[in-house]
Motif scaffolding. Structure first.
Motif, PDB file in Angstrom:
ATOM      1  N   GLY A   1       0.801  -1.217   0.000  1.00  0.00           N
ATOM      2  CA  GLY A   1       0.000   0.000   0.000  1.00  0.00           C
ATOM      3  C   GLY A   1       0.830   1.260   0.000  1.00  0.00           C
TER       4      GLY A   1
ATOM      5  N   LEU B   1       2.766   4.632  -1.612  1.00  0.00           N
ATOM      6  CA  LEU B   1       2.372   5.670  -2.549  1.00  0.00           C
ATOM      7  C   LEU B   1       3.394   5.798  -3.670  1.00  0.00           C
ATOM      8  CD1 LEU B   1       0.341   8.032  -3.080  1.00  0.00           C
ATOM      9  CD2 LEU B   1       1.952   9.493  -1.839  1.00  0.00           C
TER      10      LEU B   1
ATOM     11  N   LEU C   1      -5.007  11.951  -6.138  1.00  0.00           N
ATOM     12  CA  LEU C   1      -4.693  10.662  -5.551  1.00  0.00           C
ATOM     13  C   LEU C   1      -5.652   9.617  -6.081  1.00  0.00           C
ATOM     14  CD1 LEU C   1      -3.037   9.000  -3.472  1.00  0.00           C
ATOM     15  CD2 LEU C   1      -4.849   9.494  -1.832  1.00  0.00           C
TER      16      LEU C   1
ATOM     17  N   MET D   1      -6.806   5.964  -5.485  1.00  0.00           N
ATOM     18  CA  MET D   1      -6.703   4.924  -4.458  1.00  0.00           C
ATOM     19  C   MET D   1      -7.877   3.965  -4.601  1.00  0.00           C
ATOM     20  SD  MET D   1      -5.623   5.252  -0.472  1.00  0.00           S
ATOM     21  CE  MET D   1      -6.971   6.226   0.161  1.00  0.00           C
TER      22      MET D   1
ATOM     23  N   ARG E   1      -2.279   2.939  -4.578  1.00  0.00           N
ATOM     24  CA  ARG E   1      -2.200   4.324  -4.082  1.00  0.00           C
ATOM     25  C   ARG E   1      -1.188   5.055  -4.949  1.00  0.00           C
ATOM     26  NH1 ARG E   1       0.218   4.929   0.862  1.00  0.00           N
ATOM     27  NH2 ARG E   1      -0.631   7.020   1.051  1.00  0.00           N
TER      28      ARG E   1
ATOM     29  N   CYS F   1      -4.117  16.178  -3.863  1.00  0.00           N
ATOM     30  CA  CYS F   1      -3.840  14.891  -3.238  1.00  0.00           C
ATOM     31  C   CYS F   1      -2.886  15.023  -2.068  1.00  0.00           C
ATOM     32  CB  CYS F   1      -3.298  13.895  -4.258  1.00  0.00           C
ATOM     33  SG  CYS F   1      -1.622  14.242  -4.804  1.00  0.00           S
TER      34      CYS F   1
END
Length: 300
Positions: free
Chosen positions: A127, A129, A206, A208, A217, A294
């Motif tokens: 998870g 970024l 962003l 997600m 993400r 974001c």
């Protein structure tokens, strides 16, 4: 051209409703299914129960199970990178983690400072970024705006034959956003630097959503380019089967039908909002407006 694009028309209520339904379906995720992942004291990832169990089983380093999440520690960021890379390689050898690319992305802190590089296939299970660039490509034909849309190669491992923005791709480790934009523009659409140099990043969003390998993400850095009528995009790296022109309504229908890549959907809707195609009072436009920066969503 690097100015603001305005379309001079608005999508219908039916088009709004269909697009809003598609967005709610693609970008909905249950926050309770994910637990924060701490790396050397930095809250950097989100993991599901499946990956939490595998991490606890295979992590070679300090590990602390807390109410606030799963905390991993190593002597320094280089050691953290090595341990995570080795763990992910083990998962790949066992067939637990697919999609290995031999390409690294940067893991950064909240300020955007790169901490270490890691195989991009490991980002979704953990998870983490990542960053990507997307270019909305337009041209004017007979006084009306048309979008250049690519169709992905049928040989792509992920989403073959799906529709995509003119250009879209990940930002590699050590690469600046502008460098990635120019590189992807050349590779995916054969666009020479004079066409793209000086473009401003119009928006940052962003993306997600839950995916088969974990949680996607990604920070999308969105650019717009208006191509002269005599410039035709031409793929150079074999990842795009063809390019086609679509008007706003044709593209809205393709998005509502689920024929467009998810991140391309978000990047396109971003331009739809900025260009006046969406009713600002509609829930779709309101959702896009509240999620536009974001940076405010990184500290989950």
């Amino acid at each position: 051209m690097n100015g603001q694009i305005r379309f001079g028309l608005r999508l219908s209520e039916t088009e709004h409703a269909r697009l809003w339904a598609r967005v709610q379906n693609h970008f909905a995720w249950n926050e309770r299914e994910w637990q924060p992942l701490w790396l050397n004291g930095e809250r950097l990832g989100l993991v599901s129960e499946k990956w939490r169990q595998l991490i606890r089983q295979d992590w070679q380093g300090g590990l602390d199970v807390r109410e606030s999440g799963l905390a991993l520690s190593a002597d320094n960021w280089l050691a953290m990178a090595d341990n995570l890379q080795n763990m992910a390689q083990g998962w790949n050898r066992l067939g637990v983690l697919e999609g290995w690319r031999n390409e690294k992305f940067d893991v950064a802190d909240d300020s955007g400072r790169p901490l270490f590089a890691l195989e991009r296939a490991a980002f979704r299970p953990l998870g983490l970024l990542s960053n990507a660039i997307h270019i909305n490509g337009l041209t004017c034909r007979n006084g009306e705006w048309r979008f250049w849309i690519g169709r992905r190669s049928p040989f792509k491992a992920v989403d073959p034959n799906k529709l995509d923005n003119l250009v879209g791709g990940g930002v590699s480790s050590g690469e600046r956003i502008e460098e990635a934009m120019l590189r992807e523009g050349a590779e995916e659409a054969g666009l020479l630097p004079p066409l793209l140099q000086g473009l401003d990043c119009r928006s940052c969003r962003l993306s997600m959503r839950r995916v088969s390998r974990g949680l996607h993400r990604e920070r999308l850095h969105i650019f717009d380019v208006v191509l002269p009528p005599d410039v035709l995009p031409e793929n150079q790296d074999g990842e795009v089967a063809e390019f086609m022109l679509m008007d706003c309504h044709e593209l809205a229908a393709a998005m509502a039908d689920g024929r467009l890549m998810n991140d391309a959907l978000l990047a396109t809707l971003d331009l739809f909002l900025r260009g006046g195609l969406l009713d600002e009072a509609h829930p779709l436009a309101q959702w896009l407006s509240t999620s536009a920066d974001c940076r405010s969503l990184i500290n989950f």
